[in-house]
Design a protein around this motif. Sequence first.
Motif, PDB file in Angstrom:
ATOM      1  N   MET A 113      64.087  61.384  37.105  1.00 33.46           N
ATOM      2  CA  MET A 113      64.663  60.043  37.143  1.00 33.46           C
ATOM      3  C   MET A 113      65.612  59.879  38.327  1.00 33.46           C
ATOM      4  O   MET A 113      66.483  59.032  38.314  1.00 33.46           O
ATOM      5  CB  MET A 113      65.393  59.773  35.829  1.00 33.46           C
ATOM      6  CG  MET A 113      64.467  59.800  34.613  1.00 33.46           C
ATOM      7  SD  MET A 113      65.341  59.614  33.060  1.00 33.46           S
ATOM      8  CE  MET A 113      65.854  61.296  32.758  1.00 33.46           C
ATOM      9  N   GLY A 114      65.478  60.764  39.319  1.00 38.44           N
ATOM     10  CA  GLY A 114      66.337  60.698  40.483  1.00 38.44           C
ATOM     11  C   GLY A 114      67.606  61.509  40.354  1.00 38.44           C
ATOM     12  O   GLY A 114      68.370  61.639  41.305  1.00 38.44           O
ATOM     13  N   ASP A 115      67.858  62.068  39.183  1.00 45.19           N
ATOM     14  CA  ASP A 115      69.040  62.895  38.933  1.00 45.19           C
ATOM     15  C   ASP A 115      68.623  64.365  38.884  1.00 45.19           C
ATOM     16  O   ASP A 115      67.439  64.681  38.782  1.00 45.19           O
ATOM     17  CB  ASP A 115      69.708  62.498  37.620  1.00 45.19           C
ATOM     18  CG  ASP A 115      70.227  61.065  37.636  1.00 45.19           C
ATOM     19  OD1 ASP A 115      70.451  60.513  38.727  1.00 45.19           O
ATOM     20  OD2 ASP A 115      70.414  60.500  36.544  1.00 45.19           O
ATOM     21  N   PHE A 116      69.619  65.240  38.938  1.00 40.86           N
ATOM     22  CA  PHE A 116      69.334  66.668  38.973  1.00 40.86           C
ATOM     23  C   PHE A 116      70.312  67.435  38.093  1.00 40.86           C
ATOM     24  O   PHE A 116      71.463  67.044  37.949  1.00 40.86           O
ATOM     25  CB  PHE A 116      69.458  67.207  40.407  1.00 40.86           C
ATOM     26  CG  PHE A 116      68.398  66.683  41.329  1.00 40.86           C
ATOM     27  CD1 PHE A 116      67.222  67.389  41.515  1.00 40.86           C
ATOM     28  CD2 PHE A 116      68.563  65.477  41.988  1.00 40.86           C
ATOM     29  CE1 PHE A 116      66.229  66.902  42.357  1.00 40.86           C
ATOM     30  CE2 PHE A 116      67.588  64.986  42.824  1.00 40.86           C
ATOM     31  CZ  PHE A 116      66.413  65.694  43.007  1.00 40.86           C
ATOM     32  N   VAL A 117      69.839  68.532  37.544  1.00 36.33           N
ATOM     33  CA  VAL A 117      70.700  69.541  36.929  1.00 36.33           C
ATOM     34  C   VAL A 117      70.992  70.529  38.048  1.00 36.33           C
ATOM     35  O   VAL A 117      70.076  70.924  38.787  1.00 36.33           O
ATOM     36  CB  VAL A 117      70.015  70.220  35.736  1.00 36.33           C
ATOM     37  CG1 VAL A 117      70.863  71.363  35.197  1.00 36.33           C
ATOM     38  CG2 VAL A 117      69.708  69.193  34.643  1.00 36.33           C
ATOM     39  N   CYS A 118      72.254  70.901  38.203  1.00 34.15           N
ATOM     40  CA  CYS A 118      72.667  71.699  39.367  1.00 34.15           C
ATOM     41  C   CYS A 118      73.584  72.851  38.979  1.00 34.15           C
ATOM     42  O   CYS A 118      74.272  72.804  37.955  1.00 34.15           O
ATOM     43  CB  CYS A 118      73.466  70.818  40.334  1.00 34.15           C
ATOM     44  SG  CYS A 118      72.653  69.313  40.862  1.00 34.15           S
ATOM     45  N   PHE A 119      73.610  73.849  39.853  1.00 31.80           N
ATOM     46  CA  PHE A 119      74.674  74.847  39.816  1.00 31.80           C
ATOM     47  C   PHE A 119      75.858  74.250  40.561  1.00 31.80           C
ATOM     48  O   PHE A 119      75.683  73.616  41.600  1.00 31.80           O
ATOM     49  CB  PHE A 119      74.266  76.142  40.529  1.00 31.80           C
ATOM     50  CG  PHE A 119      73.339  77.017  39.743  1.00 31.80           C
ATOM     51  CD1 PHE A 119      73.682  77.455  38.479  1.00 31.80           C
ATOM     52  CD2 PHE A 119      72.136  77.434  40.294  1.00 31.80           C
ATOM     53  CE1 PHE A 119      72.843  78.284  37.763  1.00 31.80           C
ATOM     54  CE2 PHE A 119      71.292  78.257  39.590  1.00 31.80           C
ATOM     55  CZ  PHE A 119      71.636  78.684  38.318  1.00 31.80           C
ATOM     56  N   ASP A 120      77.050  74.491  40.050  1.00 37.02           N
ATOM     57  CA  ASP A 120      78.274  74.046  40.719  1.00 37.02           C
ATOM     58  C   ASP A 120      79.042  75.283  41.171  1.00 37.02           C
ATOM     59  O   ASP A 120      79.658  75.980  40.371  1.00 37.02           O
ATOM     60  CB  ASP A 120      79.121  73.195  39.774  1.00 37.02           C
ATOM     61  CG  ASP A 120      80.316  72.567  40.457  1.00 37.02           C
ATOM     62  OD1 ASP A 120      80.626  72.942  41.606  1.00 37.02           O
ATOM     63  OD2 ASP A 120      80.952  71.699  39.831  1.00 37.02           O
ATOM     64  N   TYR A 121      78.996  75.550  42.462  1.00 39.20           N
ATOM     65  CA  TYR A 121      79.648  76.722  43.062  1.00 39.20           C
ATOM     66  C   TYR A 121      81.003  76.370  43.673  1.00 39.20           C
ATOM     67  O   TYR A 121      81.544  77.161  44.432  1.00 39.20           O
ATOM     68  CB  TYR A 121      78.758  77.302  44.167  1.00 39.20           C
ATOM     69  CG  TYR A 121      77.568  78.080  43.667  1.00 39.20           C
ATOM     70  CD1 TYR A 121      77.677  79.432  43.366  1.00 39.20           C
ATOM     71  CD2 TYR A 121      76.328  77.467  43.509  1.00 39.20           C
ATOM     72  CE1 TYR A 121      76.587  80.160  42.931  1.00 39.20           C
ATOM     73  CE2 TYR A 121      75.232  78.188  43.076  1.00 39.20           C
ATOM     74  CZ  TYR A 121      75.369  79.531  42.784  1.00 39.20           C
ATOM     75  OH  TYR A 121      74.279  80.242  42.346  1.00 39.20           O
ATOM     76  N   ARG A 122      81.567  75.236  43.342  1.00 42.41           N
ATOM     77  CA  ARG A 122      82.802  74.814  44.004  1.00 42.41           C
ATOM     78  C   ARG A 122      84.034  75.582  43.534  1.00 42.41           C
ATOM     79  O   ARG A 122      85.069  75.525  44.181  1.00 42.41           O
ATOM     80  CB  ARG A 122      83.013  73.312  43.817  1.00 42.41           C
ATOM     81  CG  ARG A 122      81.913  72.492  44.507  1.00 42.41           C
ATOM     82  CD  ARG A 122      82.064  71.021  44.279  1.00 42.41           C
ATOM     83  NE  ARG A 122      81.949  70.724  42.862  1.00 42.41           N
ATOM     84  CZ  ARG A 122      82.283  69.579  42.305  1.00 42.41           C
ATOM     85  NH1 ARG A 122      82.763  68.599  43.047  1.00 42.41           N
ATOM     86  NH2 ARG A 122      82.130  69.383  41.013  1.00 42.41           N
ATOM     87  N   LYS A 123      83.944  76.297  42.442  1.00 40.72           N
ATOM     88  CA  LYS A 123      85.069  77.112  41.956  1.00 40.72           C
ATOM     89  C   LYS A 123      84.691  78.583  42.024  1.00 40.72           C
ATOM     90  O   LYS A 123      83.518  78.938  42.073  1.00 40.72           O
ATOM     91  CB  LYS A 123      85.416  76.723  40.520  1.00 40.72           C
ATOM     92  CG  LYS A 123      85.936  75.306  40.407  1.00 40.72           C
ATOM     93  CD  LYS A 123      86.301  74.966  38.986  1.00 40.72           C
ATOM     94  CE  LYS A 123      86.771  73.521  38.916  1.00 40.72           C
ATOM     95  NZ  LYS A 123      86.927  73.053  37.556  1.00 40.72           N
ATOM     96  N   GLU A 124      85.691  79.444  41.995  1.00 35.57           N
ATOM     97  CA  GLU A 124      85.478  80.897  42.014  1.00 35.57           C
ATOM     98  C   GLU A 124      84.687  81.336  40.791  1.00 35.57           C
ATOM     99  O   GLU A 124      84.754  80.717  39.731  1.00 35.57           O
ATOM    100  CB  GLU A 124      86.825  81.628  42.021  1.00 35.57           C
ATOM    101  CG  GLU A 124      87.582  81.521  43.326  1.00 35.57           C
ATOM    102  CD  GLU A 124      86.974  82.336  44.434  1.00 35.57           C
ATOM    103  OE1 GLU A 124      86.523  83.470  44.180  1.00 35.57           O
ATOM    104  OE2 GLU A 124      86.931  81.825  45.571  1.00 35.57           O
TER     105      GLU A 124
END
Length: 150
Positions: free
Chosen positions: A101-112
Amino acid sequence: MKELQWFDPGERLEDGQVYSAESRLAVNFPPDYIAIVVNHSGASNPDKCEFEYEDNGRVRVGNFGLLLSLGDGQSENIFEAIENLGDQLPEGVIPIVDTGMGDFVCFDYRKEGAPCIVYFSHEKNDEYAIIPLASSFAGFLGKLRKPDDL
């Protein structure tokens, strides 16, 4: 970890493709993710494909459509998704599942530490586009349900 039955099981990755993708993205993928993507790169429509998440106090239902491929030459791959999303996608957020639907499930690597799992909504801006889903990939898989089960 939850086993999934796939409508299209995808492809097995060749030796070195996970490492190559990690190097190119400057990340280390969690072992629970590697265990699935190495055997099911580009797989789609698992039997347990729906998950609930909360967005601004409302419960919504998301869809696990396609496990993005790590193979650069395969269609529907992580690198293509990142390129297509361009500046919409915050740095350190790596799409791994296309919801269809144009959206994604993602990994978020912005924190340690190990990456958490987030939902990226392409219709929202900035931090409002990122919605927490689970603290791990295995935790996200544990939230998947058959459509009749929700």
